[in-house]
Design a protein around this motif. Structure first.
Motif, PDB file in Angstrom:
ATOM      1  N   TYR A  74       0.223  -1.294  -0.116  1.00 34.88           N
ATOM      2  CA  TYR A  74      -0.185  -0.171  -0.314  1.00 34.88           C
ATOM      3  C   TYR A  74       0.930   1.173  -0.013  1.00 34.88           C
ATOM      4  CZ  TYR A  74      -3.256   3.873   1.808  1.00 34.88           C
ATOM      5  OH  TYR A  74      -3.415   5.181   1.916  1.00 34.88           O
ATOM      6  N   SER A  93       2.185   2.107  -3.680  1.00 34.25           N
ATOM      7  CA  SER A  93       0.609   2.224  -4.822  1.00 34.25           C
ATOM      8  C   SER A  93       0.853   4.203  -4.835  1.00 34.25           C
ATOM      9  CB  SER A  93       0.063   1.200  -3.891  1.00 34.25           C
ATOM     10  OG  SER A  93      -1.010   3.014  -3.051  1.00 34.25           O
ATOM     11  N   ASP A 136       0.333   5.088  -7.974  1.00 37.98           N
ATOM     12  CA  ASP A 136      -0.255   5.551  -9.248  1.00 37.98           C
ATOM     13  C   ASP A 136       0.224   7.099  -9.905  1.00 37.98           C
ATOM     14  OD1 ASP A 136      -2.429   4.667  -8.097  1.00 37.98           O
ATOM     15  OD2 ASP A 136      -2.936   4.838  -6.127  1.00 37.98           O
ATOM     16  N   VAL A 185       1.687  -4.552  -5.424  1.00 42.81           N
ATOM     17  CA  VAL A 185       1.837  -3.428  -5.228  1.00 42.81           C
ATOM     18  C   VAL A 185       0.237  -2.726  -5.937  1.00 42.81           C
ATOM     19  CG1 VAL A 185       2.740  -1.156  -5.737  1.00 42.81           C
ATOM     20  CG2 VAL A 185       3.688  -2.898  -4.779  1.00 42.81           C
ATOM     21  N   ARG A 186       0.326  -3.376  -7.563  1.00 43.64           N
ATOM     22  CA  ARG A 186      -0.930  -3.279  -8.520  1.00 43.64           C
ATOM     23  C   ARG A 186      -2.389  -2.865  -7.828  1.00 43.64           C
ATOM     24  NH1 ARG A 186       0.201  -5.926 -14.440  1.00 43.64           N
ATOM     25  NH2 ARG A 186       2.470  -5.848 -13.983  1.00 43.64           N
ATOM     26  N   ASN A 199      -3.325  -2.425  -4.610  1.00 39.03           N
ATOM     27  CA  ASN A 199      -3.769  -1.251  -3.916  1.00 39.03           C
ATOM     28  C   ASN A 199      -3.610  -0.051  -4.650  1.00 39.03           C
ATOM     29  OD1 ASN A 199      -3.840  -2.243  -0.814  1.00 39.03           O
ATOM     30  ND2 ASN A 199      -1.107  -3.557  -1.839  1.00 39.03           N
ATOM     31  N   MET A 200      -2.512   0.096  -6.142  1.00 36.02           N
ATOM     32  CA  MET A 200      -3.585   1.235  -6.494  1.00 36.02           C
ATOM     33  C   MET A 200      -4.804   1.743  -6.823  1.00 36.02           C
ATOM     34  SD  MET A 200      -0.784   0.473  -9.938  1.00 36.02           S
ATOM     35  CE  MET A 200      -1.110   1.943 -10.603  1.00 36.02           C
TER      36      MET A 200
END
Length: 281
Positions: free
Chosen positions: A176, A179, A183, A205-206, A208-209
């Motif tokens: 998170y 992320s 973004d 990571v994606r 939590n984007m």
């Protein structure tokens, strides 16, 4: 506090102008592309950091170990045998707290601990203890009954199945902190194949984007660039990012990407000059 990073280096302006004059192109898109690279560099630095050659998998593994340790400071899973024993002495009248000790003499279970029956309740407790913990949002550690941190925390007990469900949900939050920069990287509107494929952003990571609210403020064209100083401002929406990344760390990554950007412009200028000479020949 939100942390921002700017690609706004005056040393680049001369090279940008030269690029525009010789190549006949604006630097807007090249700046967006390299701003994405900067966001990815900041993402790598953010916890769990990818340092010393450690890849994304190694960073995730290290973070997972840290999460399991933190969970162990606040939650205790009981198998069916110990759960029955805990319930038994919970129902008895007692004059003093009853405790169970490990072979090394450490308390590992007492009847003063609160029982929770759902993963949601366990996670809520874990988050509350993280806020109460000493520094860097970690829960107090359970080392000995005489440790001050023992008195500052409250252990909860639950069945092992509930603990497993809580651990799984907590583990999903790994990534998170990164992320927000991920973004921002995608908000740069880079026109590269890597950007289209989200290359450089691990799957953990994606997932939590879109939650942290990282942004890229594009000031490369239009009235934003009236002074001839195109720039992109990146922002991670993750709270307390200023405690994760220092100014020096951010400056170091900005310098690194600036160097790569200058090299890119130089190469593009040389190639265009070479092509122009060939055309005249």
């Amino acid at each position: 506090m939100r942390v921002r990073a700017k690609v706004d280096e005056k040393q680049l302006l001369a090279k940008m102008k030269q690029y525009g004059k010789i190549c006949g192109k604006t630097v807007a898109q090249t700046l967006r592309n390299h701003s994405r690279l900067l966001a990815l560099e900041l993402m790598k630095l953010t916890a769990p950091p990818q340092l010393g050659g450690a890849g994304a998998a190694a960073a995730k593994a290290k973070a997972t170990t840290a999460v399991w340790r933190d969970v162990g400071y606040t939650m205790l899973g009981l198998n069916s045998v110990w759960n029955a024993r805990w319930e038994a002495f919970q129902n008895k009248k007692r004059k003093s707290e009853r405790r169970f000790y490990t072979k090394k003499g450490r308390i590992w279970l007492t009847d003063s601990f609160r029982f929770v029956g759902s993963a949601a309740a366990a996670i809520a407790h874990h988050e509350a203890e993280r806020q109460r913990g000493p520094g860097k949002y970690k829960p107090p550690q359970r080392r000995s009954p005489y440790d001050g941190r023992w008195k500052a925390m409250h252990m909860v007990v639950m069945q092992k199945s509930v603990l497993a469900a809580a651990r799984k949900k907590i583990a999903e939050k790994i990534g998170y902190a990164k992320s927000g920069w991920a973004d921002a990287a995608q908000a740069c509107r880079a026109d590269t194949k890597a950007a289209a494929k989200l290359s450089g952003i691990p799957a953990w990571v994606r997932r939590n984007m879109g939650k942290a609210g990282g942004t890229a403020h594009d000031m490369t064209e239009g009235w934003w660039n009236a002074a001839g100083n195109p720039r992109v401002r990146l922002s991670s929406g993750v709270k307390h990012m200023d405690k994760m990344l220092s100014r020096n760390q951010i400056r170091g990554r900005v310098d690194f990407v600036r160097y790569k950007y200058i090299k890119f412009l130089q190469a593009a200028i040389r190639a265009d000059i070479k092509n122009q000479k060939r055309g005249k020949g």
